[in-house]
Design an enzyme around this catalytic site. Structure first.
Site, PDB file in Angstrom:
ATOM      1  N   CYS A 113      -2.363  -9.267  -5.524  1.00 20.99           N
ATOM      2  CA  CYS A 113      -3.509  -8.654  -6.223  1.00 20.99           C
ATOM      3  C   CYS A 113      -3.696  -9.219  -7.631  1.00 20.99           C
ATOM      4  O   CYS A 113      -4.758  -9.047  -8.241  1.00 20.99           O
ATOM      5  CB  CYS A 113      -3.364  -7.145  -6.284  1.00 20.99           C
ATOM      6  SG  CYS A 113      -3.170  -6.394  -4.660  1.00 20.99           S
ATOM      7  N   HIS A 246      -8.505  -4.567 -11.783  1.00 18.75           N
ATOM      8  CA  HIS A 246      -8.171  -4.618 -10.356  1.00 18.75           C
ATOM      9  C   HIS A 246      -8.388  -3.218  -9.786  1.00 18.75           C
ATOM     10  O   HIS A 246      -8.003  -2.218 -10.396  1.00 18.75           O
ATOM     11  CB  HIS A 246      -6.725  -5.065 -10.182  1.00 18.75           C
ATOM     12  CG  HIS A 246      -6.238  -4.924  -8.772  1.00 18.75           C
ATOM     13  ND1 HIS A 246      -6.959  -5.378  -7.700  1.00 18.75           N
ATOM     14  CD2 HIS A 246      -5.105  -4.355  -8.257  1.00 18.75           C
ATOM     15  CE1 HIS A 246      -6.292  -5.111  -6.580  1.00 18.75           C
ATOM     16  NE2 HIS A 246      -5.175  -4.485  -6.897  1.00 18.75           N
ATOM     17  N   ASN A 276      -8.951  -1.328  -1.989  1.00 18.94           N
ATOM     18  CA  ASN A 276      -8.188  -2.381  -2.671  1.00 18.94           C
ATOM     19  C   ASN A 276      -8.361  -3.683  -1.878  1.00 18.94           C
ATOM     20  O   ASN A 276      -7.808  -3.819  -0.790  1.00 18.94           O
ATOM     21  CB  ASN A 276      -6.722  -1.961  -2.742  1.00 18.94           C
ATOM     22  CG  ASN A 276      -5.851  -2.973  -3.465  1.00 18.94           C
ATOM     23  OD1 ASN A 276      -6.275  -4.102  -3.708  1.00 18.94           O
ATOM     24  ND2 ASN A 276      -4.643  -2.578  -3.796  1.00 18.94           N
TER      25      ASN A 276
HETATM   26  O1  UT7 Z   1      -2.847  -3.537  -5.520  1.00 19.47           O
HETATM   27  C1  UT7 Z   1      -1.500  -3.678  -5.832  1.00 19.47           C
HETATM   28  C2  UT7 Z   1      -1.007  -2.543  -6.568  1.00 19.47           C
HETATM   29  N1  UT7 Z   1      -0.943  -1.341  -5.735  1.00 19.47           N
HETATM   30  C3  UT7 Z   1      -1.145  -0.193  -6.314  1.00 19.47           C
HETATM   31  O2  UT7 Z   1      -1.446  -0.155  -7.477  1.00 19.47           O
HETATM   32  C4  UT7 Z   1      -0.891   1.084  -5.533  1.00 19.47           C
HETATM   33  C5  UT7 Z   1      -0.056   2.012  -6.380  1.00 19.47           C
HETATM   34  N2  UT7 Z   1       0.257   3.298  -5.778  1.00 19.47           N
HETATM   35  C6  UT7 Z   1      -0.704   4.236  -5.519  1.00 19.47           C
HETATM   36  O3  UT7 Z   1      -1.876   3.985  -5.710  1.00 19.47           O
HETATM   37  C7  UT7 Z   1      -0.257   5.601  -5.066  1.00 19.47           C
HETATM   38  O4  UT7 Z   1       1.151   5.703  -5.198  1.00 19.47           O
HETATM   39  C8  UT7 Z   1      -0.680   5.937  -3.620  1.00 19.47           C
HETATM   40  C9  UT7 Z   1      -2.179   6.148  -3.554  1.00 19.47           C
HETATM   41  C10 UT7 Z   1      -0.261   4.820  -2.692  1.00 19.47           C
HETATM   42  C11 UT7 Z   1      -0.004   7.252  -3.150  1.00 19.47           C
HETATM   43  O5  UT7 Z   1      -0.265   8.310  -4.062  1.00 19.47           O
HETATM   44  P1  UT7 Z   1       0.923   9.239  -4.573  1.00 19.47           P
HETATM   45  O6  UT7 Z   1       0.320  10.288  -5.383  1.00 19.47           O
HETATM   46  O7  UT7 Z   1       1.940   8.344  -5.244  1.00 19.47           O
HETATM   47  O8  UT7 Z   1       1.471   9.849  -3.239  1.00 19.47           O
HETATM   48  P2  UT7 Z   1       2.953   9.752  -2.598  1.00 19.47           P
HETATM   49  O9  UT7 Z   1       3.235   8.378  -2.117  1.00 19.47           O
HETATM   50  O10 UT7 Z   1       3.928  10.375  -3.546  1.00 19.47           O
HETATM   51  O11 UT7 Z   1       2.812  10.712  -1.346  1.00 19.47           O
HETATM   52  C12 UT7 Z   1       2.619  12.131  -1.496  1.00 19.47           C
HETATM   53  C13 UT7 Z   1       2.592  12.758  -0.119  1.00 19.47           C
HETATM   54  C14 UT7 Z   1       3.788  12.405   0.755  1.00 19.47           C
HETATM   55  O12 UT7 Z   1       4.126  13.545   1.494  1.00 19.47           O
HETATM   56  P3  UT7 Z   1       5.384  14.488   1.043  1.00 19.47           P
HETATM   57  O13 UT7 Z   1       6.576  13.581   1.081  1.00 19.47           O
HETATM   58  O14 UT7 Z   1       5.041  14.960  -0.327  1.00 19.47           O
HETATM   59  O15 UT7 Z   1       5.377  15.559   2.081  1.00 19.47           O
HETATM   60  C15 UT7 Z   1       3.260  11.350   1.693  1.00 19.47           C
HETATM   61  O16 UT7 Z   1       3.931  11.338   2.936  1.00 19.47           O
HETATM   62  O17 UT7 Z   1       1.442  12.302   0.602  1.00 19.47           O
HETATM   63  C16 UT7 Z   1       1.832  11.841   1.897  1.00 19.47           C
HETATM   64  N3  UT7 Z   1       0.922  10.769   2.289  1.00 19.47           N
HETATM   65  C17 UT7 Z   1      -0.271  11.000   2.873  1.00 19.47           C
HETATM   66  N4  UT7 Z   1      -0.886  12.136   3.238  1.00 19.47           N
HETATM   67  C18 UT7 Z   1      -2.105  12.035   3.784  1.00 19.47           C
HETATM   68  C19 UT7 Z   1       1.059   9.432   2.126  1.00 19.47           C
HETATM   69  N5  UT7 Z   1      -0.024   8.784   2.595  1.00 19.47           N
HETATM   70  C20 UT7 Z   1      -0.866   9.740   3.052  1.00 19.47           C
HETATM   71  C21 UT7 Z   1      -2.137   9.690   3.633  1.00 19.47           C
HETATM   72  N6  UT7 Z   1      -2.726  10.867   3.983  1.00 19.47           N
HETATM   73  N7  UT7 Z   1      -2.813   8.544   3.842  1.00 19.47           N
END
Ligand code: UT7
Length: 319
Positions: A113, A246, A276
């Site tokens: 990215c 980005h 993205n």
């Molecule tokens: O382009 C290169 C750079 N990439 C980025 O900048 C991405 C950086 N990261 C992010 O944007 C975020 O971390 C995400 C959008 C990927 C995730 O957001 P988050 O607030 O960090 O969520 P998380 O990974 O902590 O997940 C929270 C919960 C989890 O459940 P539990 O363990 O709390 O029960 C996940 O299993 O959300 C769950 N989860 C989902 N639920 C519904 C993960 N993916 C999904 C989904 N739908 N698609």
């Protein structure tokens, strides 16, 4: 000698995949995707559409906007992490599709990215070093082919598309400052491990990401790198007319804007419609804001990105 962007172009595949469509494929909700990332929909390439096809459409639009002939381009740099083939480079395939036969150079840059800021900075250095006069810089991706459509943590985040700019030698400075970084210690946090052996994909070919760890790192280093390019020029955050970041996550974009003291009115945001698109996201957003008249001649534009590796960087321009 300086360099300036004299034309932009972009292309999105016609198929749109909404969060509601994704609800039918994986265990997710529109509410979760929007609240965690800001994404509402993304575009997905057709089965017969390759990265070079997307790149070609974006390039033709940039060439037209710049008012040049394709033959004027003496260097093509394509930033991509989803190339048509392992080799030759997508840039060489694009050179052929554009029917450029002038003996110029073409190569790909792989910084995931972060690829577009790496490519733009490289193009500027080629021009300032006197080795190129007119450079086509493209970010193009078909990320959808690298997604595990059963992994809700990644498949809801990415999309396909391409953006292109024409950078040309100029007496007046267009590129004001640039800073690139990488830190390979974090390579396991965002990766696609697969490999090709005897024509067969081996290992895991899909994008895997430790989302939270990437998020925390991104917020910290993006704030730092934008300060670095501003310090080089003596400008302040509030001197920036447009931040074109980005487009990975609206929350990361908001954090960077806040650090710069910028209102979201000064930020070009396309993540809701594009998702993205990796190295394509900045030139796609840039083209949207140039064509709708937001970015105007003489304005100050700041680009920043982070990607797997990690790689990250920022470029400050005078439009
Ligand atoms: O382009 C290169 C750079 N990439 C980025 O900048 C991405 C950086 N990261 C992010 O944007 C975020 O971390 C995400 C959008 C990927 C995730 O957001 P988050 O607030 O960090 O969520 P998380 O990974 O902590 O997940 C929270 C919960 C989890 O459940 P539990 O363990 O709390 O029960 C996940 O299993 O959300 C769950 N989860 C989902 N639920 C519904 C993960 N993916 C999904 C989904 N739908 N698609």
């Amino acid at each position: 000698m300086h360099s300036r962007i004299i034309g932009t172009g972009s292309y999105l595949p016609s198929r749109v995949l909404s969060n509601f469509d994704l609800e039918k494929i994986v265990d997710t909700t529109d509410e979760w995707i929007v609240s965690r990332s800001g994404i509402h929909e993304r575009h997905i390439a057709a089965d017969d559409e390759m990265t070079s096809d997307l790149a070609l459409q974006a390039s033709l639009r940039a060439i037209e906007a710049a008012g040049i002939a394709a033959e004027d381009i003496d260097l093509i740099i394509v930033a991509t992490t989803s190339p048509d083939k392992m080799f030759p480079s997508t840039a060489c395939i694009l050179q052929d599709k554009l029917s450029i036969r002038n003996g110029g150079a073409a190569f790909d840059i792989q910084a995931v990215c972060g690829g577009f800021v790496y490519a733009l900075n490289t193009a500027d250095l080629y021009i300032r070093g006197g080795q190129a006069k007119t450079v086509l810089v493209v970010g193009a991706e078909v990320m959808s082919r690298m997604l595990d459509w059963t992994d809700r943590a990644t498949c809801v985040l990415f999309g396909d598309g391409a953006g292109a700019v024409i950078l040309q030698a100029s007496d007046t400075p267009g590129m004001l400052a640039a800073k690139l970084h990488s830190d390979g210690r974090h390579h396991a946090l965002l990766r696609a491990d697969g490999n090709i052996c005897n024509g067969v994909v081996q290992g895991d070919p899909f994008v895997r990401m430790e989302g939270q760890a990437v998020f925390k790192f991104a917020v910290t280093v993006l704030s730092r790198v934008v300060e670095e390019v501003l310090a080089e020029t003596g400008l302040k955050g509030t001197d920036i007319n447009w931040l074109v970041p980005h487009q990975a996550n609206i929350r990361i974009i908001e954090a960077t804007a806040k650090k710069l003291g910028l209102s979201l009115d000064n930020v070009v945001v396309t993540v809701a419609q594009h998702g993205n698109t990796s190295s394509a996201s900045i030139p796609l957003a840039l083209d949207v804001a140039v064509r709708d008249g937001r970015i105007k001649a003489g304005e100050t534009v700041l680009l920043e990105a982070i990607g797997g590796g990690f790689t990250w960087g920022a470029v400050l321009l005078r439009w």
